[in-house]
Scaffold this active site. Sequence first.
Site, PDB file in Angstrom:
ATOM      1  N   CYS A   1      -1.391 -88.127 -32.718  1.00 13.60           N
ATOM      2  CA  CYS A   1      -1.558 -88.668 -31.430  1.00 13.60           C
ATOM      3  C   CYS A   1       0.156 -88.569 -31.177  1.00 13.60           C
ATOM      4  O   CYS A   1       0.679 -88.740 -29.948  1.00 13.60           O
ATOM      5  CB  CYS A   1      -2.213 -89.264 -31.155  1.00 13.60           C
ATOM      6  SG  CYS A   1      -4.143 -89.689 -31.924  1.00 13.60           S
ATOM      7  N   ASP A   2       0.547 -89.935 -32.127  1.00 11.70           N
ATOM      8  CA  ASP A   2       1.563 -90.222 -31.633  1.00 11.70           C
ATOM      9  C   ASP A   2       2.985 -90.134 -32.931  1.00 11.70           C
ATOM     10  O   ASP A   2       4.370 -90.787 -31.988  1.00 11.70           O
ATOM     11  CB  ASP A   2       1.565 -91.980 -31.941  1.00 11.70           C
ATOM     12  CG  ASP A   2       0.233 -92.424 -31.086  1.00 11.70           C
ATOM     13  OD1 ASP A   2       0.045 -91.287 -30.207  1.00 11.70           O
ATOM     14  OD2 ASP A   2      -0.450 -93.450 -31.344  1.00 11.70           O
TER      15      ASP A   2
ATOM     16  N   CYS B   1      -2.930 -92.939 -35.056  1.00 10.94           N
ATOM     17  CA  CYS B   1      -3.108 -91.963 -35.124  1.00 10.94           C
ATOM     18  C   CYS B   1      -2.077 -91.231 -35.221  1.00 10.94           C
ATOM     19  O   CYS B   1      -0.789 -91.164 -33.865  1.00 10.94           O
ATOM     20  CB  CYS B   1      -3.456 -91.744 -34.304  1.00 10.94           C
ATOM     21  SG  CYS B   1      -4.172 -89.511 -34.033  1.00 10.94           S
TER      22      CYS B   1
END
Length: 321
Positions: free
Chosen positions: A144-145, A141
Site C-alpha cells: 500500500c505505502d 503494508c
Amino acid sequence: MAEQIERVKTLILGSGPAGYTAAIYAARADLKPVMYTGMEPGGQLTTTTEVENFPGYPEGIDGPTMMVQLQQQAERFGTEVRLGMATAVEFSDQPGGIHRVTIDNNKVIEARTVIISTGASAKYLNIPSEQRLRGGGVSACAVCDGFFYKGQDVAIVGGGDTAAEEASYLANICNKVTMLVRKDQMRASKAMQHRVMNLPNIDIRFNTEVDEILGDQVVEGLRMVNNQTGEKEEIPITGFFVAIGHKPNTDIFRGQLDMDDTGYLITQGKTTKTNKPGVFASGDVQDKVYRQAVTAAGTGCMAALDAERYLATVETPETVS
Ligand code: NDP
C-alpha cells in the site's frame, strides 16, 4: 436486559471493502442487507492515507474517503448500515436454518444468511515511537505505502513470508531496505529467504530488534539493538514497515466455524462458503495471502452471489419475507 429480536435476510458483519462490496451486490439482488460496521467502521483502509492501487482511481484516493463512498454506494441500493459489533453467534447446521447473531451484547439478529467480513488486524510492536508515527512513515503494508518511499532508505521488521515478500517488494522501489529479524534465522520459506538474500540492496540484520523509531512528526531514523550483544546502532530511514503478522478477527466464531491454526476462516474451494450452510466469509478474514482491498472487494461480491444462490435453493413460499 430484555432481548430484542429482529429477523433479516442477509446480515453482513464488517465494513471494509469486502463488506461494502457484498452489501452493494446483496442490496441490488433485493436481499435487503443489514450491515454492522464493527469497531473500526471502514476497516483497515481508514488507517491508511493514499490508496493508489485500487482500479478506477487514476489520481489515487485517500482511504477514509474511499470507504465513505463505498458506504454511500451500498446505502444507495438500500443497505442499512448500523454501528455495532457482533458479540456472540449461534449458527445453524441445517440448510435453510436461522442464524442468531448478538450485537453489542443486547440485540439479537436472526438471519437467513450471514456474510462475515470482519477482516484482520495487523500486529504492531506496540512501542510508543511506533504508535506515535503511524501515518507519519510507519506502515503495516508495504504494497500500500511502499511507493511513497521511492528511492529512499527504509526498514522492515519481521522474518516470516510476509516480511520477506514485502522486503523484496520494497527493494524494487527503494534505495536500501534494512530488514530486522529477531532470531538468528528467518521463519520464511526457503524460497523467500533466498529471494531476499539475493537482493543486493536488502541488508538483513539477524538477532536484531527495534529500540526506537526516531523522529517527531515523521520517521527520520531507527535505533536498532542486537539482542545478543546489546549493541545499539542508529541508521537514517524515512519509512518503517511492520510485517510481524496479522490477526484475523474471528474470536467469536471459534468452535462454530472451521478455521486454520492461525484463526483464518476456511472457505470451500473457489467459493465463500464456510462449513455452516448460509454463512459465508469474504475479505481478509479468510485470506492471509493476498490481503488487498481489490481482492477483498472481489470476494465480497462472491459472498453476496453465493448468499443469493443459497437462498434461492432453500427458499419456499413460506420462508420468503
Ligand atoms: P508469521 O507469523 O509467519 O511471521 C511473523 C514474523 O514476525 C516472524 O519472523 C516473527 O519472529 C516476527 N515477529 C513476531 N512478533 C515480533 C516482534 N514483536 N518483534 C519482532 N519480530 C516479530 O507471519 P506472516 O505474516 O509472515 O505469515 C503468516 C502466514 O501467511 C504464514 O503461514 C505465511 O507462510 C503465510 N504467507 C504466505 C505467503 C505466500 O504464500 N506468498 C505470503 C505471506 C504470508 P519469530 O520467527 O522470531 O517468531
